[in-house]
Every structure is written in structure tokens, then in C-alpha cells.
Design an enzyme around this catalytic site. Structure first.
Site, PDB file in Angstrom:
ATOM      1  N   ASP A 294     -25.835  16.122  13.926  1.00  0.00           N
ATOM      2  CA  ASP A 294     -25.176  16.968  14.925  1.00  0.00           C
ATOM      3  C   ASP A 294     -24.071  17.785  14.261  1.00  0.00           C
ATOM      4  O   ASP A 294     -23.148  17.238  13.661  1.00  0.00           O
ATOM      5  CB  ASP A 294     -24.583  16.079  16.026  1.00  0.00           C
TER       6      ASP A 294
ATOM      7  N   TYR B 114     -17.568  23.785  13.620  1.00  0.00           N
ATOM      8  CA  TYR B 114     -17.258  22.850  12.528  1.00  0.00           C
ATOM      9  C   TYR B 114     -17.219  23.557  11.172  1.00  0.00           C
ATOM     10  O   TYR B 114     -16.739  22.986  10.199  1.00  0.00           O
ATOM     11  CB  TYR B 114     -18.289  21.724  12.457  1.00  0.00           C
TER      12      TYR B 114
ATOM     13  N   LYS C 225     -24.194  24.019  17.941  1.00  0.00           N
ATOM     14  CA  LYS C 225     -23.582  24.418  19.205  1.00  0.00           C
ATOM     15  C   LYS C 225     -23.087  25.858  19.143  1.00  0.00           C
ATOM     16  O   LYS C 225     -22.456  26.254  18.163  1.00  0.00           O
ATOM     17  CB  LYS C 225     -22.402  23.485  19.528  1.00  0.00           C
TER      18      LYS C 225
ATOM     19  N   HIS D  28     -21.004  24.762  23.465  1.00  0.00           N
ATOM     20  CA  HIS D  28     -20.020  23.753  23.046  1.00  0.00           C
ATOM     21  C   HIS D  28     -19.019  23.390  24.141  1.00  0.00           C
ATOM     22  O   HIS D  28     -18.554  22.256  24.219  1.00  0.00           O
ATOM     23  CB  HIS D  28     -19.273  24.252  21.808  1.00  0.00           C
TER      24      HIS D  28
END
Length: 286
Positions: free
Chosen positions: A46, A51, A76, A109
Site C-alpha cells: 500500500d 507518500y 491513492k 486519499h
């Protein structure tokens, strides 16, 4: 063994029951973390645009020695993408960064941009636009599944009222002492698998004496107890770690928490201070 077990999403796609979260793992370090996880037996990774490690995740998957089609990868759409054009461009950008022909699942997200997370504006129109971009990418074969993250009931309803494809997951904060029962039930009633991020409460569960006592009773660690708790609620836990030893023990959850202990754990006093994570709106909102 949990690493070999799968849930089936509403569209028939299978998803491994335990995933590796990669939040806070740098792009330089994440390829090795992915390779370590896959060597241990993980088949579910994931990540997210936010990120900033998608390219490293892709690198790790290409180098891991396991066929791409045997690994389930989620990313996401960034919380700030609230137009069709932005969301569609970001989907293609993720494909390019990962260097994949397709992504197994892509989710929105957050229903609100992070900087506006505690504000009243619901961004309903923006979420419908972002969802339309996901639907089109799904129909085009770029995505095998699509879903939501951090969506509350009203946010879910907004999508359901206008969508042509229903969301397949809702990824939310769930752990011992934070179990939003109504949201979990509502998401499940609407055909969504609920994924649980931060199943160890961003490490805060490790400080709770009553939780430590129950873990000791089962001869397991607090993280193992937290992960098993989510699994017994029918959720898909996504523990985050770059430590290969922790990845291994996080997957050693072939024990059963008793009904009585589950009830106790569901009602543990809620954590209100997540330490360093409290700067993030999802942890500070209550």
C-alpha cells in the site's frame, strides 16, 4: 497462514488479507522494504501519491523476483486533487512513477484536502469529479479496483448518489481503542471492504498496560494483538514498517482472540494523543 488468505472485493477481484503500509518510508528505502516483505510472503503493498515513494515501490516490485500479477498494489489519489482533470492526470502520473501497465487499486486519499480536513466544506463536487476520473481509468483497464479512504457516511453517500461504479473499499483509521463501529458497518453495508490503517495506533498501543496484559495472555506482541483484532472484525490491516523482523512477526497472527477479550478491546478508552502523529489531521481531528 494469513499471508496466503484473501478477501474478494465486490467486483470479484481478490486482495490479500494483510498488506504492508509504506507511509513514512522514504523513496530511497522503500524498494528494499518491498523486497523484504515479498521475500517473507507479503503480496499486498500500500502506497500513495502523498507518500512520495511510488517510484521506489515500483522498483522494489520489479526487483523482487515475483511476477507482477501476483502482487496487489494500492496507491491513492492525493487529497488535494478535487477536479476531474487533476485526478485523471494524477492517475497517469502514478502509473508512470510506478512504471506499471496497471494498478491493482486506486483510492481517493481523503474527502478533503489535508489543509482543510477540519473545516466544514465537504468538497462533494470535487470528490464526484475525482471519482469520475477513477471510474474512467477503471473502465480503461488502468485500475483493477477503486475505492475511498477516510470517507465518512455523508462522503460515501455523495459518491453513491452519482457513481456508475460503486467503491470497493474504504480505508480508515482503526485500531484497539479506536473502532468506529457505525462507519465500519455502514461501509460494509454498502458493499465495501474496510481496510484498517495504523492497526497499532501509530505505536501508541504499546504504552497501554491493559492491552499489554491481554497480549501476554496469548503469548503474542501488542502489534500482533492489534493486527489480529482487526482481522477478527473482518477488516484488512495495513501495518507500516521497514523492519523485516517486524514484517515477519506482524504476519504471525494465527491465534484467536476470545469473544470476551474482543469485547473488552472494542471498549478500551480511546487514545487522544498520538505523539508525533498528532500533527496530522486524521489523528488530531477528535
Amino acid at each position: 497462514m494469513i499471508l496466503k488468505e484473501k478477501f474478494t472485493l465486490s467486483n470479484g477481484v481478490e486482495i490479500p488479507k494483510l498488506g504492508l503500509g509504506t507511509w513514512f518510508i522514504s523513496n530511497d528505502s522503500v524498494a528494499q522494504a518491498v523486497k523484504d516483505a515479498i521475500k517473507i510472503g507479503y503480496r499486498h503493498i500500500d502506497t500513495a501519491q502523498a507518500y512520495q515513494n511510488e517510484s521506489g515501490v515500483g522498483e522494489g516490485i520489479r526487483a523482487c523476483g515475483v511476477h507482477r500479477e501476483d502482487i496487489f498494489v494500492t496507491t491513492k489519489v492525493a487529497a488535494e486533487m478535487k477536479s476531474y482533470k487533476e485526478a485523471a492526470a494524477s492517475i497517469d502520473a502514478s502509473l508512470k512513477k510506478l512504471r506499471f501497465d496497471y494498478i491493482d487499486m486506486m483510492i481517493i486519499h481523503s474527502p478533503k484536502p489535508w489543509a482543510q480536513f477540519t473545516k466544514s466544506e465537504p468538497y462533494f463536487e470535487g470528490n464526484r469529479e475525482a471519482w469520475r476520473a477513477l471510474e474512467e481509468a477503471y473502465k480503461a483497464g488502468k485500475l483493477r479496483a477503486i475505492g475511498l479512504s477516510n470517507f465518512e457516511k455523508a462522503d460515501i453517500d455523495n459518491i453513491l448518489y452519482s457513481c456508475s461504479i460503486k467503491p470497493m473499499v474504504n480505508q480508515i483509521l482503526v485500531h484497539i481503542s479506536n473502532t468506529p463501529k457505525e462507519l465500519i458497518q455502514y461501509s460494509q453495508d454498502k458493499g465495501m471492504l474496510v481496510e484498517a490503517y495504523s492497526p497499532i495506533g501509530h505505536g501508541e498501543l504499546l504504552k497501554n498496560e491493559s492491552i499489554k496484559s491481554i497480549a501476554k495472555k496469548y503469548n503474542v506482541s501488542v502489534p500482533q494483538l492489534g493486527i489480529r483484532y482487526c482481522l477478527q472484525l473482518g477488516l484488512l490491516p495495513l501495518p507500516k514498517t521497514a523492519n523485516a523482523d517486524h514484517m515477519k512477526t506482524n504476519a504471525e497472527v494465527d491465534f484467536v482472540i476470545s469473544d470476551g477479550d474482543m469485547e473488552f478491546l472494542k471498549n478500551v478508552e480511546q487514545i487522544l494523543d498520538y505523539g508525533e502523529a498528532s500533527i496530522f489531521p486524521i489523528y488530531a481531528k477528535k
